[in-house]
Design an enzyme around this catalytic site. Structure first.
Site, PDB file in Angstrom:
ATOM      1  N   ASP A   8      18.601  11.918  -1.507  1.00 39.74           N
ATOM      2  CA  ASP A   8      19.343  11.367  -0.375  1.00 39.74           C
ATOM      3  C   ASP A   8      20.819  11.321  -0.754  1.00 39.74           C
ATOM      4  OD1 ASP A   8      19.618  10.141   2.203  1.00 39.74           O
ATOM      5  OD2 ASP A   8      19.860   8.202   1.206  1.00 39.74           O
ATOM      6  N   GLU A  10      24.817   9.613   0.523  1.00 44.24           N
ATOM      7  CA  GLU A  10      25.676   8.824   1.394  1.00 44.24           C
ATOM      8  C   GLU A  10      27.023   9.523   1.428  1.00 44.24           C
ATOM      9  OE1 GLU A  10      24.625   6.537   3.288  1.00 44.24           O
ATOM     10  OE2 GLU A  10      22.691   6.107   2.331  1.00 44.24           O
ATOM     11  N   GLU A  53      34.034   2.621   9.726  1.00 46.33           N
ATOM     12  CA  GLU A  53      32.710   2.763  10.346  1.00 46.33           C
ATOM     13  C   GLU A  53      31.678   3.295   9.366  1.00 46.33           C
ATOM     14  OE1 GLU A  53      35.293   6.251  11.880  1.00 46.33           O
ATOM     15  OE2 GLU A  53      35.526   4.108  11.405  1.00 46.33           O
ATOM     16  N   HIS A  58      27.013   2.148   4.846  1.00 46.90           N
ATOM     17  CA  HIS A  58      26.503   2.171   3.475  1.00 46.90           C
ATOM     18  C   HIS A  58      27.084   1.097   2.559  1.00 46.90           C
ATOM     19  CE1 HIS A  58      30.262   4.257   2.832  1.00 46.90           C
ATOM     20  NE2 HIS A  58      29.849   5.350   3.459  1.00 46.90           N
ATOM     21  N   HIS A 151      22.597   1.167   4.038  1.00 44.39           N
ATOM     22  CA  HIS A 151      22.053   2.436   3.577  1.00 44.39           C
ATOM     23  C   HIS A 151      22.470   2.635   2.129  1.00 44.39           C
ATOM     24  CE1 HIS A 151      21.092   4.538   7.595  1.00 44.39           C
ATOM     25  NE2 HIS A 151      21.092   3.225   7.755  1.00 44.39           N
ATOM     26  N   ASP A 156      16.868   4.106  -0.536  1.00 43.54           N
ATOM     27  CA  ASP A 156      16.291   4.955   0.502  1.00 43.54           C
ATOM     28  C   ASP A 156      15.323   5.973  -0.090  1.00 43.54           C
ATOM     29  OD1 ASP A 156      17.762   3.550   2.300  1.00 43.54           O
ATOM     30  OD2 ASP A 156      19.068   5.200   2.905  1.00 43.54           O
TER      31      ASP A 156
END
Length: 226
Positions: A8, A10, A53, A58, A151, A156
């Protein structure tokens, strides 16, 4: 036994080819679809700002990444960890797009799409017309989400590893009844865990049922209406 890597990312935003960059990568090694405990995890200096944003999603700000390595510094270690094995991700096109954009900046070849396993597509096949985000799947399978306040790539990955086991048939799907060499011992352990685990009964709520009805109604002559 098959090795695969679940990973994963970010990022600073949603546009891999529009200037957004990777700020975190996490990857877990799976053998026979079960985590081995071997992991790769790194925070990355994106060499640009992080919009508010994105930080709200995260939890990372540019100050959190001050002094962290750049992607160029960790690229070879990441590629060595994933090797040539199958790569599993939720909404994998997003993560592949960002990793490939970073690799392209370094003049390195992209990840091969043939390696891609997208758990979002697997979930949509199993639960058509229903919410299939990672949060929704965890709730559906009774997987604890209490730590997921933002996140986080490593968390995750751990959640997705549990979801992936469920999507691919639970811990019985690789059962072997052979002798007790290294591979069969792992398969036997998998069977033992599956035999004692509590089944998860998926009961859709009214919104999920309405979404499924709408999905079926959009089909030409659906067999469910006959």
């Amino acid at each position: 036994m098959k090795r695969s890597v679940l990973f994963d990312t970010e990022t600073t935003g949603l546009e891999a080819t529009g200037g957004d960059r990777v700020i975190e990568i996490a990857a877990l090694e799976l053998i026979g679809d079960l985590p081995t405990g071997q992991a790769f995890h790194v925070l990355i200096d994106p060499e640009r700002d992080i919009p508010p944003e994105a930080s709200r999603v995260h939890g990372f700000t540019l100050a959190d990444l001050e002094g962290k390595p750049k992607f160029a510094d960790i690229a070879d270690d990441f590629l060595a960890f994933i090797g040539d094995d199958e790569l599993i991700a939720h909404n994998a096109t997003f993560d592949f797009g960002f990793i490939n954009a970073e690799l392209d900046r370094l003049g390195k070849p992209p990840l091969d799409d043939a390696r891609k396993v997208d758990t979002l597509l697997l979930a949509r096949e199993r639960f058509p017309g229903m919410p299939n985000s990672l949060d929704a799947l965890c709730r559906r399978y009774g997987i604890d989400l209490s730590e997921r306040t933002t996140h986080n790539a490593l968390l995750d990955c751990k959640l997705l590893a549990d979801v992936y086991v469920e999507l691919t048939g639970g811990r019985q799907h690789g059962l072997s009844l052979g002798g007790l060499d290294g591979e069969d011992t792992l398969q036997a352990a998998r069977y033992t865990r599956s035999a004692t685990r509590t089944p998860v009964f998926i009961i859709p709520d009214e919104n999920a049922l309405a979404a499924h009805d709408a999905f079926v109604d959009a089909m030409p002559e659906p067999v469910w209406r006959k």
